[in-house]
Design an enzyme around this catalytic site. Structure first.
Site, PDB file in Angstrom:
ATOM      1  N   CYS A  59       0.826  -1.205   0.000  1.00  0.00           N
ATOM      2  CA  CYS A  59       0.000   0.000   0.000  1.00  0.00           C
ATOM      3  C   CYS A  59       0.871   1.271   0.000  1.00  0.00           C
ATOM      4  CB  CYS A  59      -0.997  -0.016   1.155  1.00  0.00           C
ATOM      5  SG  CYS A  59      -2.379   1.138   0.896  1.00  0.00           S
ATOM      6  N   HIS A  97      -4.155  -4.857  -0.045  1.00  0.00           N
ATOM      7  CA  HIS A  97      -3.855  -5.481   1.249  1.00  0.00           C
ATOM      8  C   HIS A  97      -4.276  -6.942   1.259  1.00  0.00           C
ATOM      9  CE1 HIS A  97      -2.738  -1.841   3.549  1.00  0.00           C
ATOM     10  NE2 HIS A  97      -3.645  -1.223   2.817  1.00  0.00           N
ATOM     11  N   GLU A 136      -3.177  -8.925   3.273  1.00  0.00           N
ATOM     12  CA  GLU A 136      -3.103  -9.339   4.679  1.00  0.00           C
ATOM     13  C   GLU A 136      -4.335  -8.975   5.492  1.00  0.00           C
ATOM     14  OE1 GLU A 136      -1.764  -5.064   4.900  1.00  0.00           O
ATOM     15  OE2 GLU A 136      -1.677  -6.715   3.459  1.00  0.00           O
TER      16      GLU A 136
END
Length: 313
Positions: free
Chosen positions: A142, A235, A237
Site C-alpha cells: 500500500c 492489502h 493481509e
C-alpha cells in the site's frame, strides 16, 4: 517447495518452460538449508493487528522463518505501547549491518502528505536504500508501495477524488509468474487508500512489470528486478473485518467516505463481511517466501549481490 527429479528426465524442459521450479538430483545433493531472515518494517498504527496479519500469512512455510520487527526511531507511534515496542521491536540503526533474505515495508496512514513531509521519511529512505544491497526481495504494501515506487523509480502518487475502498476483482497479467502459482485467472484483493499510481509513468519504465491489474483499482501488483522488488497497492493481509473497522472509524470522525465496494453483503454496512481473498493471500505469501526468497537468495547472505548491480556496471 521444488520437486526433485533426474536432470535428464524429458519432463524437466517442459516444466521449466512453464516456470515451474524443479531441482535436479545433483543440485539436491549439495543443497544447504538454513532459516530465512525476514525484516518487517511496521509503519501501521495498529501494530499488533498488522503483526498478526502478516505473521499468519508467513507461518505456513515449511522453512523456518526468523522475524525482526522494526519500528521508526524518528517518529514515536501514539497508538503502540512503548513497552510492546521495547520488548518485541528493534530499529534500523541496530540492524543496519545485517542482511536479510526478505523485507516487508507496510502501509501507513500518511498517504495524502508529500513523501518528504512524512516525519520518518529520511529514516525510511535509508532503509529502502539499504535494501538494494542487503535484502534479496523486498515486499512493499500500500503506502509502502507508493513510497518505494517514488524512491526507486521516481513514480509519483496521484491523489484520488475520493477514498478507494473495497474488495476489487483483479486479473493476472502474467500467466507464468511464480508469485501467482496456483491462483485463479481473476482474484479479489482489498484496497484502502486515497492515492493511485501514475499509470503513464509506470508504463514508461520497462524494468517494472505489471503482474496484476483491476479495472476499478488500477495496477495492483508490480515487480522489478526479477522479483527482488514487489509493490502491492492493496492489502492481501487484511482480515475479513478490517475494512469494516476502517469504515466505522472514518464515519465516526465525520469523514465523507464511500461504503467499501463489493464488500458488505447486499452493500449493508450493518452486515458482517465475508472474506473472499484469504486463500489467495496465503498462497501469495507462500509463493513469495518460496520463489522470490528461498529459491533465489544465496545461502551465504554475505555473498548477496546489489539489486541494481547490472545497471551500475
Amino acid at each position: 517447495m521444488p520437486i526433485k527429479i533426474d536432470g535428464a528426465l524429458p519432463a524437466r524442459r517442459a516444466l521449466e518452460a512453464e516456470n515451474i521450479f524443479v531441482m535436479t538430483s545433483e543440485r539436491a545433493m549439495h543443497q544447504d538449508i538454513r532459516p530465512l531472515e525476514i525484516a518487517i518494517v511496521n509503519l501501521m498504527p495498529a501494530k499488533i493487528d498488522t503483526e498478526i496479519q502478516l505473521l499468519r500469512l508467513m507461518a505456513n512455510s515449511p522453512i523456518q522463518v526468523n522475524i525482526d520487527l522494526l519500528h521508526t526511531e524518528s517518529y514515536t507511534s501514539r497508538h503502540s505501547s512503548p513497552a510492546h515496542l521495547e520488548r518485541f521491536y528493534t530499529t534500523f540503526s541496530r540492524v543496519e549491518k545485517k542482511r536479510y533474505d526478505g523485507m516487508i515495508i507496510t502501509g501507513a496512514p500518511v498517504e495524502t502528505l508529500p513523501f518528504t513531509e512524512v516525519d520518518y521519511w529520511d529514516e525510511l529512505a535509508a532503509i529502502m536504500e539499504h535494501s538494494k544491497k542487503n535484502v534479496y526481495s523486498t515486499l512493499h504494501i500500500c503506502w509502502g508501495a507508493f513510497a518505494g515506487l517514488w524512491y526507486h523509480y521516481g513514480i509519483d502518487k496521484l491523489l484520488l477524488s475520493h477514498k478507494l475502498t473495497g474488495v476489487f476483482e483483479h486479473r493476472r497479467m502474467d500467466d507464468h509468474s511464480p508469485l501467482f502459482r496456483g491462483f485463479d485467472d481473476c482474484f479479489p484483493l482489498p484496497h484502502s487508500r486515497y492515492t493511485g499510481i501514475d499509470e503513464a509513468a509506470l508504463k514508461r519504465i520497462p524494468r517494472l512489470e505489471i503482474l496484476a491489474r483491476s479495472k476499478e483499482a488500477g495496477s495492483a501488483v508490480i515487480q522489478a528486478q526479477t522479483g527482488r522488488q514487489i509493490f502491492i497497492t492493496g492489502h492481501f493481509e487484511y482480515d475479513a473485518d478490517t475494512l469494516a473497522k476502517e469504515y466505522q472509524r472514518d464515519t465516526e470522525k465525520g469523514l465523507d467516505v464511500p461504503t467499501p465496494a463489493h464488500y458488505f453483503p447486499q452493500d449493508n454496512p450493518n452486515a458482517f463481511p465475508i472474506s473472499t481473498w484469504r486463500a489467495h493471500a496465503h498462497l501469495f505469501f507462500s509463493n513469495w517466501l518460496n520463489y522470490s526468497v528461498y529459491q533465489a537468495t544465496p545461502y551465504d547472505l554475505g555473498s548477496l549481490k546489489p539489486m541494481f548491480e547490472e545497471e551500475q556496471q
